[in-house]
Design an enzyme around this catalytic site. Structure first.
Site, PDB file in Angstrom:
ATOM      1  CG  HIS A  50      -1.840   1.103   1.357  1.00  0.00           C
ATOM      2  ND1 HIS A  50      -3.157   1.033   0.971  1.00  0.00           N
ATOM      3  CD2 HIS A  50      -1.657   2.367   1.816  1.00  0.00           C
ATOM      4  CE1 HIS A  50      -3.750   2.209   1.192  1.00  0.00           C
ATOM      5  NE2 HIS A  50      -2.849   3.032   1.709  1.00  0.00           N
ATOM      6  CD  GLU A  51       1.302   3.423   3.702  1.00  0.00           C
ATOM      7  OE1 GLU A  51       1.350   4.455   3.016  1.00  0.00           O
ATOM      8  OE2 GLU A  51       0.310   3.110   4.405  1.00  0.00           O
TER       9      GLU A  51
END
Lengths: 510, 510
Positions: free
Chosen positions: B265-266
């Protein structure tokens, strides 16, 4: 007193911006990915422009003028009067420097610091030389801003004054004159009795050094609520506020003394920042009196405490518990002797107390020659090696043990090194003073109780922040002006006490 | 074109200050000792005052006005014309907000963030409530600054607009209307087939998770020259520049999926920042189109890539190599099924793709009620638990699995959550678009080659930065406006493909 409220508002902003600058610098040297260096230089430049514009604001000048009559009628030692005086000094210095030059200096320093890291990694001076040339060129333009003040007898004084207000080239020359004359015979007498190699023989895995350093620092006064410790190439301390103090160290598996003594050293710096008066927070008084005073604090903890007999008594069992061999076979006297041995070595931050100031003399000589235009960057590596041979009697086998060992010039800091020696001298005088006032301090240290020492330093040095300059602070704490003699007496006494000198070498001065 | 040069100079400073703000925030959530929080709030406030004064500077307004006729005659898609447009928007919004209010909001957010951390640690909402009340009060004052513009149909629109320009409460209501109606039957059909407990059974020591995450991230496009990864309570990504990208994750020894999917995600967020056009560096175009677009990037990597069959084919051997058990007994189809299972759970950042938007619907409902004055902070924990029961059918056993799970409100971010759902919808549409243009993308991903995907995203999304808003960017990349249908089709297709649904549930919409 609207003006005073406005002055405080401005001081608050200047102090907050200093805190932000501290974070940019800390991060650059601990966390920042290398590829972020160029953007960081831009951020430093942007911040410097703002800081500089705040200090040079004509409105600030007017407020300071308007407050002058009031300040003259108040207690000269009151916080507000001292705040006005320090802001006046900062304002008057800053207005002489064009904002563009200040911004360029800041950006050039950030770039040069990165170039230094890369040059060091590749042992290639050529990667650093252009950045250092740029630094020197900017320093000359900076010096030229003060040419017509008539306040400075030597161009180098202008640089010194930024790190230690009022310090002069002439004073430093005199100090090194005495030190070189006295230290060379002391070093040669004591080094003969010393041993070769690392301070502590053996391998010390980093994962065992860390809990040791942590226990050590916590015993001294470090607490995780307000402090942190990280690795960096060049150990340093920086605070963003008295409530946010960051230390760094270097973990060397084959050299425990690196982390050990750099932790003690940086703790001394950190404690100074942590013990500044909370009432000075968000004012420009929440800063060091001068870097000489700052260094006196780090050297006091590293050497006068950390290499003293009572500390050895306390720390040896801690070392035995963390590492076992070789310390389980040592007694405190052996530790005391080992950590005070005089060894001619190439690296300043690893140097023993006795030879340390010769390393500074070398740097002072070279940076003065560069500022006076007698030494070019191209000739610097050879000049370094020659001076190392002349002052320390050593050959320099590699450039990262030579001219690339220190970050200072790459960080744009010329005129900074002498403050180390001022710090050493001040530390000896403060040590003398505090021992007279705290007769039980040896027993406390031997018992691992550093509270009385911390409190004495808080009351006499730390809490004042920048209220008084280094000279005045020393006078207030000890009743004396800066002197070389107490340092030399302290050194010789310890070498004799530790059995590293068999007989006195020096003829005491009056 | 002196005005244009002056505009660029100003944009440079604004961009540099944004980079500095990014560092303050990153450090606060990763490195800062807890006791430094109050000073950090002061630093945020000082920075915000400067940023705000730069944006509101009447001189900036005049320059923008003077440039307007020139901009009207130029290519509307040129960098300079878009720079003028975005700065005009920022200027016009900023001048409505008094600097003191902007500074207070910044400081209050920093304080509340610390209060949130402490409340969370002690599972004590009362420690956080006063800080959140202050945030809400300031948000109301902020909303009031835009009351008379006539541009916003609902007070909450004013907050939304800061995170996703042009997004409205009415749109969000419609979207959640459809989503709730469609997702609830889908969840109940699929959750019946799902399993309980952690995604991956077993213990995964942090020292083994770290090299796995590193290999994963490097394969995707992370490189240590420009990126770093650190732990934080709440995973996030932040860049100081496109050359300095910081990710954080959370290591949970009993839940590998936390670090696994938060890294994916990051990474998506980080790649957006890293792939912005270098020609926009130090301008206000080097920023996201909107947070919906930002979230579309993180969700695309986390879910559309990371929970896809080709990715499972590639990653399973990597997981087997790093962890052995239980993955050595799995095949890629089993992994695919495991990571797509639908499980009603309490924590948003652990939620599966299908239930995720129900978590957002809950937050939207509550923050809208707070903004409209229908819900007080005191009643918030109960309202949270009630909505959790109503939307997810779950009881909330502890407050840190309930209302204290997210940092956003404590960080002063109200109106932010809906951008997560916008991101989910955009990601599905972008995924559809890129697969049409890159027919071999599945094979590339299965072979661990993420280059074509990165390049498509760079060309269509990342490089543009803030040149176009989210709507326009989506239209340019896919030819379509924002829709709910592609997301729902994608979800159901995958659940069917993974064997988590035995038959279609939805009646497709036109």
């Amino acid at each position: 007193m609207n003006e005073l409220a406005e002055l405080h508002r401005r001081a608050r902003e200047i102090a907050d911006l200093n805190g932000i600058g501290g974070l940019l610098l800390w991060d650059q040297n601990t966390m920042m990915p290398p590829g972020g260096a160029s953007a960081r230089a831009d951020q430093f430049e942007a911040l410097e422009r703002i800081q500089h514009s705040r200090l040079t604001d004509p409105q600030l000048g007017r407020i300071l003028e308007e407050l002058a009559p009031w300040a003259a009628s108040e207690d000269p030692d009151s916080d507000d009067v001292r705040l006005i005086a320090t802001l006046k000094r900062d304002h008057e210095k800053a207005v002489r420097v064009p904002t563009d030059l200040a911004a360029e200096m800041s950006s050039a320093a950030a770039h040069a610091q990165q170039a230094w890291l890369e040059a060091r990694e590749r042992s290639d001076f050529a990667r650093f030389a252009p950045a250092l040339e740029r630094i020197l060129e900017l320093q000359q333009r900076y010096i030229a801003c003060f040419d017509d003040t008539g306040e400075y007898a030597h161009p180098y004084d202008i640089l010194l004054d930024d790190y230690e207000p009022g310090l002069t080239t002439a004073e430093i020359r005199d100090i090194f004159g005495v030190l070189q004359q006295e230290l060379v015979p002391l070093v040669s007498a004591a080094a003969a009795a010393g041993e070769d190699g690392r301070l502590f023989p053996g391998q010390f895995p980093v994962e065992r050094q860390k809990p040791f350093a942590e226990e050590l620092l916590h015993a001294l006064g470090y607490n995780a609520e307000h402090w942190r410790l990280d690795p960096s190439v060049h150990p340093f301390a920086r605070s963003m506020a008295h409530t946010d103090v960051r230390l760094t160290t270097r973990w060397e598996p084959d050299d425990l003394s690196m982390a050990f003594y750099s932790c003690l050293h940086e703790f001394g710096h950190g404690l100074y920042e942590a013990q500044m008066s909370p009432s000075h927070y968000r004012t420009t008084l929440a800063d060091a009196a001068g870097l000489g005073t700052h260094e006196s604090q780090s050297r006091l903890w590293e050497n006068l405490v950390g290499r003293g007999k009572p500390f050895c008594d306390w720390v040896l069992p801690v070392m035995q518990r963390h590492f076992g061999h070789p310390f389980d076979a040592w007694n405190a006297g052996e530790l005391y002797r080992a950590v005070n041995q005089v060894r001619l070595s190439l690296i300043r931050i690893e140097a023993d107390e006795t030879t340390y100031n010769l390393h500074i003399a070398l740097r002072f000589e070279l940076e003065l020659a560069m500022v006076e235009g007698r030494l070019s960057v191209a000739d610097l590596p050879d000049a370094w090696d020659e001076a190392t041979h002349r002052l320390l009697g050593l050959e320099t086998p590699s450039i990262h043990e030579g001219v690339l060992q220190d970050i200072h010039w790459g960080a744009g800091m010329i005129g900074y090194f002498p403050t180390y020696t001022i710090g050493n001298l001040m530390a000896a005088q403060l040590w003398q003073g505090l021992r007279a006032e705290l007769p039980d301090v040896d027993d406390a240290i031997a018992a691992g109780d550093f509270g009385p020492l911390r409190e004495w330093l808080r009351d006499n040095i730390h809490r004042h922040g920048r209220k008084f300059d280094s000279r005045e602070l020393l006078r207030r704490a000890t009743g004396e002006d800066l002197q070389v003699e107490p340092f030399l007496v302290y050194l010789e006494d310890k070498l004799l006490d530790a059995g590293l000198l068999t007989a006195p070498v020096r003829v005491p001065r009056s």
